[in-house]
Design an enzyme around this catalytic site. Sequence first.
Site: not given
Length: 251
Positions: A18, A67, A93, A145, A158, A161-162
């Site tokens: 998605r 993953v 992704n 991101s 987040y 991690t990005k």
Amino acid sequence: MEEQFLKNKVAVVSGGARGIGRAIVKKLAQQGCHVTFNYLVSEQLAKDLEKEVLNTGVRCRAVKVDVKDFAGVKAWMDQIERDWEKIDILINNAGIIADKALMMMSQQDWKSVIDTNLNGMFHMARSCIVKFMKQRRGDIVNISSVSGLIGLPRQTNYSATKGAMNAFTKALAKEVAGYGVRVNAVAPGFIETDILAGLSDEFRQEILKTIPLGRIGDVEDVANCVKFLLSPAAAYLTGQIIQVDGGLAIR
Ligand code: NAD
């Protein structure tokens, strides 16, 4: 319009059922690329997409693999290489959010985001990098991101991690450039997916004020950039973090 550069290539896309991943799977398949993607819970969406892509005449395989599971990821990639004889492209992704102010963030909120976004990317890249180096060809595109570039409140997990994904992209790009392998990242801003569907109109208006191009991005905006990074037009790009954000995080 179908161009030739992706024809008969083999791409692996994580989290393809998605959102942005789904748009990438479709975009690659439209160009004649064989695509395998994994999913975690979206079984029906994954099977529908697999059928849709198979109908276009390319190979497609939807696989239920987490993953976070290194052995499972490696087995998936090895199986694809055996069955389809090669892997040319990896799109990292799959990703999750667990937004909270740090003062409220549990260890589980922290760990789940690190395990999926960061360790998941490692598992995927580690499982195909030797194949890419041996064949002296390969492309990796990481979906990062803007949160990893500018930092966003309530997203310390987040953003971390990005940001790490961006650093990983640059480090690996230098490491494998001599083997003909390119590694780039796309850093989307706000993109219209399930994540944004629940936003109130009021908050949506607030977001729009921060985007110079005046609209929320579409999954196609991201998929188009991925396609560009895989094209001969981007042959001299590696280690780049391309912002697809309507100008939100111009620095
Ligand atoms: P989404 O939630 O619609 O899709 C994410 C996909 O990843 C889902 O199919 C999900 O099943 C899969 N996934 C999650 N954990 C997994 C796991 N452990 N194993 C296998 N698959 C797993 O989100 P999206 O908006 O399409 O996001 C895709 C990527 O784009 C993510 O990495 C996200 O961080 C990034 N991104 C999204 C936006 C946005 O505004 N939507 C902005 C910037 C970056």
